[in-house]
Every structure is written in structure tokens, then in C-alpha cells.
Design an enzyme around this catalytic site. Structure first.
Site, PDB file in Angstrom:
ATOM      1  N   GLU A 108       0.827  -1.210   0.000  1.00 50.00           N
ATOM      2  CA  GLU A 108       0.000   0.000   0.000  1.00 50.00           C
ATOM      3  C   GLU A 108       0.858   1.256   0.000  1.00 50.00           C
ATOM      4  O   GLU A 108       1.977   1.243   0.501  1.00 50.00           O
ATOM      5  CB  GLU A 108      -0.826   0.054   1.286  1.00 50.00           C
ATOM      6  CG  GLU A 108      -1.592  -1.190   1.579  1.00 50.00           C
ATOM      7  CD  GLU A 108      -2.069  -1.245   3.026  1.00 50.00           C
ATOM      8  OE1 GLU A 108      -2.786  -2.181   3.351  1.00 50.00           O
ATOM      9  OE2 GLU A 108      -1.703  -0.356   3.815  1.00 50.00           O
ATOM     10  N   CYS A 121       3.204   8.272   1.717  1.00 53.95           N
ATOM     11  CA  CYS A 121       3.745   7.296   2.666  1.00 53.95           C
ATOM     12  C   CYS A 121       3.862   5.980   1.896  1.00 53.95           C
ATOM     13  O   CYS A 121       2.865   5.484   1.373  1.00 53.95           O
ATOM     14  CB  CYS A 121       2.765   7.182   3.834  1.00 53.95           C
ATOM     15  SG  CYS A 121       3.204   5.891   4.991  1.00 53.95           S
ATOM     16  N   CYS A 128       6.055  -7.340   7.264  1.00 58.59           N
ATOM     17  CA  CYS A 128       7.145  -6.838   8.107  1.00 58.59           C
ATOM     18  C   CYS A 128       7.528  -7.914   9.115  1.00 58.59           C
ATOM     19  O   CYS A 128       6.655  -8.603   9.646  1.00 58.59           O
ATOM     20  CB  CYS A 128       6.703  -5.567   8.836  1.00 58.59           C
ATOM     21  SG  CYS A 128       8.020  -4.838   9.831  1.00 58.59           S
ATOM     22  N   CYS A 132       5.608  -6.083  15.720  1.00 59.31           N
ATOM     23  CA  CYS A 132       5.041  -5.224  16.769  1.00 59.31           C
ATOM     24  C   CYS A 132       3.575  -5.649  16.976  1.00 59.31           C
ATOM     25  O   CYS A 132       2.808  -5.701  16.007  1.00 59.31           O
ATOM     26  CB  CYS A 132       5.116  -3.754  16.366  1.00 59.31           C
ATOM     27  SG  CYS A 132       6.794  -3.254  15.928  1.00 59.31           S
ATOM     28  N   CYS A 135       0.302  -3.774  15.485  1.00 61.95           N
ATOM     29  CA  CYS A 135       0.335  -3.342  14.093  1.00 61.95           C
ATOM     30  C   CYS A 135      -0.157  -4.450  13.170  1.00 61.95           C
ATOM     31  O   CYS A 135       0.269  -5.605  13.284  1.00 61.95           O
ATOM     32  CB  CYS A 135       1.768  -2.957  13.746  1.00 61.95           C
ATOM     33  SG  CYS A 135       2.124  -2.919  11.995  1.00 61.95           S
ATOM     34  N   CYS A 359      -0.793   1.115   8.745  1.00 58.62           N
ATOM     35  CA  CYS A 359      -0.072   0.342   7.750  1.00 58.62           C
ATOM     36  C   CYS A 359      -0.563  -1.098   7.738  1.00 58.62           C
ATOM     37  O   CYS A 359      -0.789  -1.707   8.765  1.00 58.62           O
ATOM     38  CB  CYS A 359       1.429   0.410   7.992  1.00 58.62           C
ATOM     39  SG  CYS A 359       1.948  -0.224   9.581  1.00 58.62           S
TER      40      CYS A 359
HETATM   41  S1  SF4 Z   1       4.879  -1.035  13.449  1.00 58.25           S
HETATM   42 FE1  SF4 Z   1       4.356  -2.657  11.958  1.00 58.25          FE
HETATM   43  S2  SF4 Z   1       5.339  -2.082  10.025  1.00 58.25           S
HETATM   44 FE2  SF4 Z   1       6.262  -0.840  11.659  1.00 58.25          FE
HETATM   45  S3  SF4 Z   1       8.056  -2.046  12.307  1.00 58.25           S
HETATM   46 FE3  SF4 Z   1       6.404  -2.674  13.683  1.00 58.25          FE
HETATM   47  S4  SF4 Z   1       5.491  -4.468  12.680  1.00 58.25           S
HETATM   48 FE4  SF4 Z   1       6.751  -3.418  11.144  1.00 58.25          FE
END
Ligand code: SF4
Length: 370
Positions: A108, A121, A128, A132, A135, A359
């Protein structure tokens, strides 16, 4: 150690995206033209079409002989991204584009028009590996790194949308780039740096956007920050800290088990020293998790003599997640506490919230529906 291997390794070997003009330096573009039996100046013409006119369709170029156009298309401008759909909000001033890559992977980008600038962005990885827990992208894991061609293609499409007046308010110029879409940019270092060079190199060999208008974010990969410090670039470094204490950060940002808060800030300080640029501390405010006044106090004490600015982000909750945005009164107290330490602080506006703006949320929804 095995955890780290998981973070940095791509899970599967996939067919690499075809090589694109944007994967190459100016010299490499010229050498490639020559290797195809074309004069080197053709590389300059191709760059001009791509980076100045945002045109990636050689069939429409009259300065290249018709017989050469298929060769140029195949070897310099293979189609790397295809629009799946766009969603808009804020009266069209925020637009989220979902792209399908050559191997079916989805990423995206989000384009945001403000009164004084237009920012995109972009995603640097599909998924990823940083995991986290708050997220959407992190929940799906890392699919693969994007190539510089694939990252730059998101930018060129956005620059074209600005130039052709696709956003309300008439034609404008893409002025800012933030690497805050899907992925951890510094975990895909070489492709991200090639892209940054494509952004900051003056037209016609790049997009000609000033380095100071480019933000590279990281969850705190210290070795990556150190490499970035050596690049001699004036890009803004944004560190996603999310909490000032290691105990909670080990959970919120799992890479903290490798590099602690102190080490991350020390690396960011060196970046600021070398570049003279203030860095940004990104802090997603999560209700009853990291928004207590004592944490604001601790953050204030940590940052009060540093060349840093805090950007508080009201959390955009992932559907089905227990994490949610802080209460407004807690947000206000957090801001006030930091201000009392003389730490510059802003609360980021939550553009795109109605369109799965965090995201990975649009891609996650697409995968679920397909
Ligand atoms: S917030 Fe999401 S996209 Fe950003 S580093 Fe952590 S897991 Fe990865």
C-alpha cells in the site's frame, strides 16, 4: 539469535522482480543501454520520461524510434506494480492505493494533500518481520523485501497523480516522502537507499525532492542507523520508540530485545550530530499501555537535552485487537508533561483513519476478502 534470523531472513525464495531503471545508478543505466546496443544517451531520455514526466509507457514516447520502444519497455520499464484499488477520504485529499506486485504480493501507499505540502507514505517491504503486536502489518509477518524499482514505482505513480490533478485542488507537486508504510525500511537497506537516491537526485535522473523532505523511519535497527549516518544525506530520521522503558518496549517493539532504548537513542544522537538534523521520536499512544504520566516523565527526562522532537500518534486500532487509542485527557497530559521538560512535541493528525489507514490494514482486508 534464532529470533533475529527470523527477523532478517526472507521466509521463501521468490522470483525476483525484473530489473528496472530505478534499480540502477545513472552510470549503470547508461551501461545497460550500451549492453543492449543502444547509445548511452537513450538512458537519459528514458530517465527524463520516467522521473520528470512520470511517464512509464514507451509507446507514447515520440523521441524514441518505434522499433526500440518494446526493447526499452522490457529492459528498463517492466511493469512492477498494478493498481488493485484506491480508497479516498478527507474529501479526496487522502488516497490509499493498494498495489499488486509481479508475484501477486500486495502493498500500500497513501497520498495526503495538505494546504502546504503533499506527502506520500510508501511501503518498503511486503509485510514486516518486526512483529510489533499493535500493528496489522506486523501480525502477518514478512513476505519479502521490495526492490528499489518497486518502491520507486509507488513514488512515481504518486507524483503523476499529483501532477495530473487527481487529488482535489488541482495539479500540485509531490513534495514529501515518508517511509512509514508497510515494512521496516532499514531491514531492506540497499533497496531503500537506492530509492532515496532516486528521490533526491535532481531531475532528470531522479525526482528532485529535497532530502530534508524525506523521512526514513525505523524501529531502532542500530546498525542500520549507523550506516545511514555514514551516507551523508540530510534525510529526517524517525525512530519509532513507543515507550521509554525497556521492560515494556521488549513487548511493544520486539527488536528491543536486541537493541535497548539507550543504544537506539545513542545511535540517533550520532545521526543528529553528523547531519545537524533533529530526529523524530514516533510514539503511538496506546490506552493504558504506554500513555501513563510516569512514562511521559521518563520520556521527558530522556529527551530533554537531545536534538529530538516527539511525534505522538493516536493509535489507529487494528480490527479485533485489544489495543486502542488513548483517552483525549491522557493524551493532553502526556503532551503537557513533555512540554514541561522543554521537549518539542506534536500530535500527528490521523489522516486515513476511515480507510484502514494504519499500515497493512488495507492489504490485510484484501487478503481476507480474496
Ligand atoms: S509497526 Fe508494523 S510495520 Fe512498523 S516495524 Fe512494527 S510491525 Fe513493522
Amino acid at each position: 539469535m534464532s529470533e533475529l534470523k527470523l527477523v532478517f531472513e526472507e521466509p521463501k525464495q521468490r522470483k525476483k522482480a525484473p530489473e528496472h531503471l530505478a534499480d540502477l545508478t545513472k552510470e549503470e543505466r547508461r551501461a545497460k543501454a550500451e549492453s543492449l546496443g543502444l547509445p548511452a544517451f537513450r538512458a537519459n531520455q528514458i530517465s527524463t520520461h520516467y522521473f520528470t514526466h512520470y511517464n512509464d509507457d514507451p509507446d507514447s514516447w515520440t523521441d524514441i524510434p518505434a522499433a526500440l520502444r518494446p526493447v526499452v519497455a522490457e529492459h528498463f520499464l517492466p511493469k512492477l506494480i498494478t493498481l488493485v484499488r484506491s480508497i479516498t477520504c478527507d474529501n479526496g485529499k487522502t488516497r490509499k492505493d493498494l498495489w499488486r506486485l509481479h508475484d501477486g504480493v500486495l502493498v500500500e501507499s497513501v497520498l495526503m494533500r495538505y494546504s502546504d505540502r503533499t506527502t506520500v507514505c510508501i511501503s518498503s517491504q511486503a509485510g514486516c518481520g518486526m512483529n510489533c503486536p499493535f500493528c496489522a502489518t506486523g501480525q502477518a509477518g514478512l513476505t519479502r523485501n521490495l526492490t528499489a524499482g518497486e518502491i520507486t514505482a509507488q513514488l512515481v505513480a504518486s507524483a503523476r497523480a499529483c501532477a495530473t490533478g487527481e487529488l482535489p485542488g488541482g495539479p500540485t507537486r509531490l513534495s514529501n516522502v515518508v517511509f512509514m508504510g508497510m515494512g521496516e525500511p532499514l531491514a531492506n537497506y540497499n533497496a531503500v537507499m537506492r530509492t532515496v537516491r532516486n528521490i533526491v537526485t535532481p531531475q532528470p535522473d531522479g525526482l528532485g525532492i529535497g532530502a530534508r523532505s524525506v523521512t526514513v523511519s525505523t524501529v531502532g535497527l542500530v546498525t542500520g542507523i549507523e550506516k545511514l549516518t555514514e551516507e551523508d544525506l540530510q534525510v529526517t530520521l524517525a525512530v519509532s520508540l513507543h515507550t521509554p522503558d525497556d521492560e515494556l518496549r521488549d513487548t511493544l517493539v520486539p527488536i528491543n530485545s536486541r537493541w535497548k532504548v539507550k543504544e537506539v537513542l545513542a545511535a540517533a544522537d550520532k545521526y543528529a550530530e553528523k547531519t545537524g538534523r533533529r530526529y523524530s521520536i514516533e510514539y503511538a499512544l496506546i490506552r493504558d499501555i504506554n500513555d501513563q504520566q510516569w512514562r511521559a516523565d521518563l520520556l521527558g527526562r530522556l529527551l530533554k537535552n537531545r536534538h529530538a522532537h516527539v511525534n505522538l500518534i493516536p493509535l489507529n486500532p487494528t480490527p479485533g485487537s485489544k489495543w486502542t487509542a488513548s483517552r483525549k485527557e491522557d493524551e493532553r497530559t502526556f503532551v503537557k508533561t513533555l512540554e514541561n521538560y522543554g521537549v518539542p512535541v506534536t500530535v500527528r493528525d490521523t489522516r486515513g483513519r476511515e480507510i484502514d489507514g494504519a499500515c497493512g490494514q488495507l492489504a490485510a482486508a484484501e487478503i481476507k476478502n480474496s
